[in-house]
Design a protein around this motif. Sequence first.
Motif, PDB file in Angstrom:
ATOM      1  N   LEU A 168       0.844  -1.185   0.000  1.00  0.00           N
ATOM      2  CA  LEU A 168       0.000   0.000   0.000  1.00  0.00           C
ATOM      3  C   LEU A 168       0.885   1.242   0.000  1.00  0.00           C
ATOM      4  O   LEU A 168       1.868   1.308   0.735  1.00  0.00           O
ATOM      5  N   SER A 169       0.491   2.214  -0.791  1.00  0.00           N
ATOM      6  CA  SER A 169       1.231   3.466  -0.846  1.00  0.00           C
ATOM      7  C   SER A 169       1.069   4.222   0.473  1.00  0.00           C
ATOM      8  O   SER A 169       0.141   3.965   1.253  1.00  0.00           O
ATOM      9  N   THR A 179      -2.351   5.762   0.670  1.00  0.00           N
ATOM     10  CA  THR A 179      -3.419   4.858   1.094  1.00  0.00           C
ATOM     11  C   THR A 179      -3.349   4.615   2.595  1.00  0.00           C
ATOM     12  O   THR A 179      -4.375   4.607   3.279  1.00  0.00           O
ATOM     13  N   ILE A 215      -9.451   1.800   0.130  1.00  0.00           N
ATOM     14  CA  ILE A 215      -8.324   1.446  -0.741  1.00  0.00           C
ATOM     15  C   ILE A 215      -8.690   1.616  -2.216  1.00  0.00           C
ATOM     16  O   ILE A 215      -7.902   2.142  -3.001  1.00  0.00           O
ATOM     17  N   GLU A 256      -6.350   3.908  -4.317  1.00  0.00           N
ATOM     18  CA  GLU A 256      -5.460   3.155  -5.205  1.00  0.00           C
ATOM     19  C   GLU A 256      -6.080   2.847  -6.565  1.00  0.00           C
ATOM     20  O   GLU A 256      -5.371   2.560  -7.521  1.00  0.00           O
ATOM     21  N   SER A 287      -7.211  -2.806  -9.166  1.00  0.00           N
ATOM     22  CA  SER A 287      -6.125  -3.490  -9.869  1.00  0.00           C
ATOM     23  C   SER A 287      -6.687  -4.394 -10.960  1.00  0.00           C
ATOM     24  O   SER A 287      -7.622  -5.154 -10.727  1.00  0.00           O
TER      25      SER A 287
END
Length: 130
Positions: free
Chosen positions: A3-4, A7, A79, A83, A86
């Motif tokens: 996770l960044s 985030t 998230i 983010e 994905s």
Amino acid sequence: MRLSARTQYALRAAAELAAAPPGPVPAEKIAAAQDIPRRFLDNILLQLRRAGLINSQRGPDGGYWLARPAADISLADIIVVVEGVSQDSERFPGVAEPLADVWGALRDYEQATLSEITLAHIASGSLPPL
């Protein structure tokens, strides 16, 4: 799962709102309580507000609060906002081909786990059985 910092900050800010008493919480208070740089936090709060996860009020008595009960906001909800979703569906050649299925199963497990855990769980300190 990686996770960044953005985030992680968003999750921490949302948890702070979930644990706060009813009413607006000033951004300064969130930033100080969670050690988040204020300018960074302002952008994150704007993103969460635009996604409908939090509300805001301007003025001296203003601040931020959750748009829904903490029990109705999962970690996955936050998230996904920060983010994005994905779309990993990488295929591997030859004998390594089954690895794609392993990675897919891991992503599914992560998603299921993060969808089960809500801000209410975090704020109360009692996670559901994992």
